[in-house]
Design a protein around this motif. Structure first.
Motif, short mmCIF file in Angstrom:
data_model
loop_
_atom_site.label_atom_id
_atom_site.label_comp_id
_atom_site.label_asym_id
_atom_site.label_seq_id
_atom_site.Cartn_x
_atom_site.Cartn_y
_atom_site.Cartn_z
N ASP A 58 -13.12 98.85 96.62
CA ASP A 58 -14.29 98.68 95.76
C ASP A 58 -13.82 98.77 94.30
OD1 ASP A 58 -13.72 101.32 95.43
OD2 ASP A 58 -15.65 102.08 96.12
N LYS A 86 -22.39 95.31 102.17
CA LYS A 86 -23.26 96.42 102.55
C LYS A 86 -24.46 95.91 103.34
CE LYS A 86 -22.57 99.40 98.62
NZ LYS A 86 -23.21 99.90 97.42
N GLN A 120 -20.30 106.68 102.50
CA GLN A 120 -19.72 107.56 101.48
C GLN A 120 -20.87 108.28 100.82
OE1 GLN A 120 -17.39 105.03 98.93
NE2 GLN A 120 -15.48 105.67 99.86
N SER A 171 -21.21 102.20 102.44
CA SER A 171 -20.35 101.62 101.40
C SER A 171 -19.77 100.29 101.84
CB SER A 171 -19.24 102.57 100.98
OG SER A 171 -18.40 102.83 102.08
#
Lengths: 168, 292
Positions: free
Chosen positions: A119, B82, B103, B108
């Protein structure tokens, strides 16, 4: 005559060695700075645009120096051709005339092998860590500069002395 | 092979592309989805039928399809991941099944991907002709309903085009999932007409507010109203005189009215027209009847 040839060879050998070493050092430092700057651009573009990896690399390449731009463009092309990240990373570093210390090269290889897997936070950490490693390599290079200059000064003195003896 | 299929298959490995290419032309023409389940035969769906392809799905295919679909960058597709899908160039949608990673209590991403569903997006000009003729006489906010896979998005796309081209109305599209217009580098991959403005990637509720403030729309089009937030934004915007053209998941009007999320929307009278897509894909056009 033989003295002149000997003097010429000493000058050529010592000069060539010194110039070669110095050129390599400056090329290495320039490439380190160039990659470090590219990482900064990469980070800004990543956080601002969230571009897909190949596009991100291309945008960064447009604003980077030649060798660094070449690595990023090759990496983007290989990814788009379907190469797995690790293979693309190794190939793009190999195909370009890199002149980097081993530690820096390893840092770049590790970064390119992992980019795009995390991410945003993870990507930022990966880039920052690589940047730190490149900066450490720059510092090491700078630190080596002083003893190197001393070494070349000694070499110049020795060459001068050798010439004087030869021409006496 | 059709342009849309070729475009959607661009993320697939060559072996899979060849297997689809080998299908009879009629199957290709009506192909709606490509279904991939690790260790099983790949299959294509045409209507309700699922026809197997003569290739078994390998784990590395799934990995490489996901890498191509996300642009080799999880960060750029994280929000979509997601929600279990990634939108591809051309508006095609890749649905994903796997194991959730949480998370701090929030989803996540998905890991250990086991199945993929590649839905082919198509532009079918003229499928909304009858509905458009009706809208010409009743140009009011319109809701299109139907179950998944019946062509709500395709119809909406054609109606947007007709509002913009034929009626010469200013239409703004809130394209959250980038499927309606499928904008690539500023240019929509689907023709939505000359008077259409597209806002891509912004959450629908926020997009409605932004479009209303900045683009002076006569119509706002949005696909798949799913949350209370979207409904509230539309209710607020409907007081400003803007009309909506939207889709929602429901098979029948009564099913629509039963679902709590749509109840307030029906109660507030946001939509006055209702288009129901029937199982044979014909359209039933009716006035929206309020709950009472």
């Amino acid at each position: 005559m033989i003295k002149w040839i000997g003097a010429g060879l000493i000058l050529l050998g010592a000069g060539g060695f010194g110039v070669g070493k110095a050129a390599k050092f400056y090329r290495q430092m320039r490439q380190l700075h160039s990659f470090s700057n590219a990482l900064e651009i990469l980070k800004c573009e990543l956080n601002y645009t969230l571009l897909p990896l190949p596009e991100l690399c291309r945008v960064t390449a447009e604003r980077s120096e030649r060798v660094c731009a070449g690595v990023l463009r090759d990496y983007a092309r290989l990814l788009e051709q379907g190469s797995p990240r690790k293979m693309a990373a190794a190939a793009c570093l190999e195909n370009n005339a890199l002149c980097l210390p081993e530690e820096a090269q390893t840092a770049l290889l590790e970064m390119l092998s992992s980019m795009g897997r995390y991410d945003l936070d993870g990507e930022n950490r990966l880039l920052s860590r690589t940047q730190l490693r490149l900066e450490a390599a720059i510092r090491t290079g700078e630190a080596e500069k002083r003893p190197m200059v001393k070494g070349y000064a000694a070499l110049a003195l020795c060459t001068g002395a050798a010439l004087a003896i030869l021409l006496m | 092979m059709q342009k849309e299929i070729r475009q959607a298959l661009a993320v697939c490995p060559p072996e899979l592309q060849r297997a689809v290419e080998a299908l009879p032309e009629a199957t290709q023409r009506y192909m709606e989805e490509l279904r991939l389940r690790i260790g099983r035969e790949a299959a294509v769906t045409t209507g309700k039928r699922e026809a197997p392809l003569a290739v078994t799905v390998r784990p590395e295919w799934v990995e490489s399809i996901l890498a191509s679909a996300t642009g080799h960058a999880v960060y750029s597709a994280q929000e979509m991941l997601k929600n279990g899908f990634v939108t591809l160039r051309g508006g095609h949608r890749l649905g994903i099944c796997g194991t959730a990673v949480y998370q701090n209590g929030t989803l996540s991403t998905l890991k250990d991907i086991s199945s993929l569903n590649l839905r082919i997006a198509r532009e079918m000009k003229g499928i909304g002709n009858r509905a458009a003729d009706w809208l010409w006489t009743r140009p009011r906010s319109t809701l299109i309903i139907g179950p998944p896979g019946r062509g709500k998005t395709t119809l909406l796309r054609d109606l947007i085009f007709q509002l913009s081209q034929r009626f010469s109305h200013r239409v703004c599209v809130a394209d959250e999932r980038m499927e309606l217009a499928a904008v690539v580098e500023g240019s929509p991959q689907f023709d939505l007409g000359p008077k259409t403005d597209v806002l891509s990637g912004v959450k629908k509720a926020r997009a409605v507010e932004m479009l209303l403030r900045t683009m002076n729309p006569q119509w706002i089009a949005l696909d798949e109203i799913t949350s209370e937030e979207d409904v509230n934004a539309m209710v607020r915007a409907s007081y400003c005189g803007v009309r909506f053209m939207a889709t929602a998941h429901a098979e029948t009007p009564s099913e629509l009215r039963q679902r709590p999320v749509y109840r307030s929307m029906v109660e507030a009278g946001v939509f006055e027209n209702l288009i129901v897509i029937l199982p044979d894909r014909t359209l039933k056009l009716e006035r929206m009847i309020s709950l009472d």
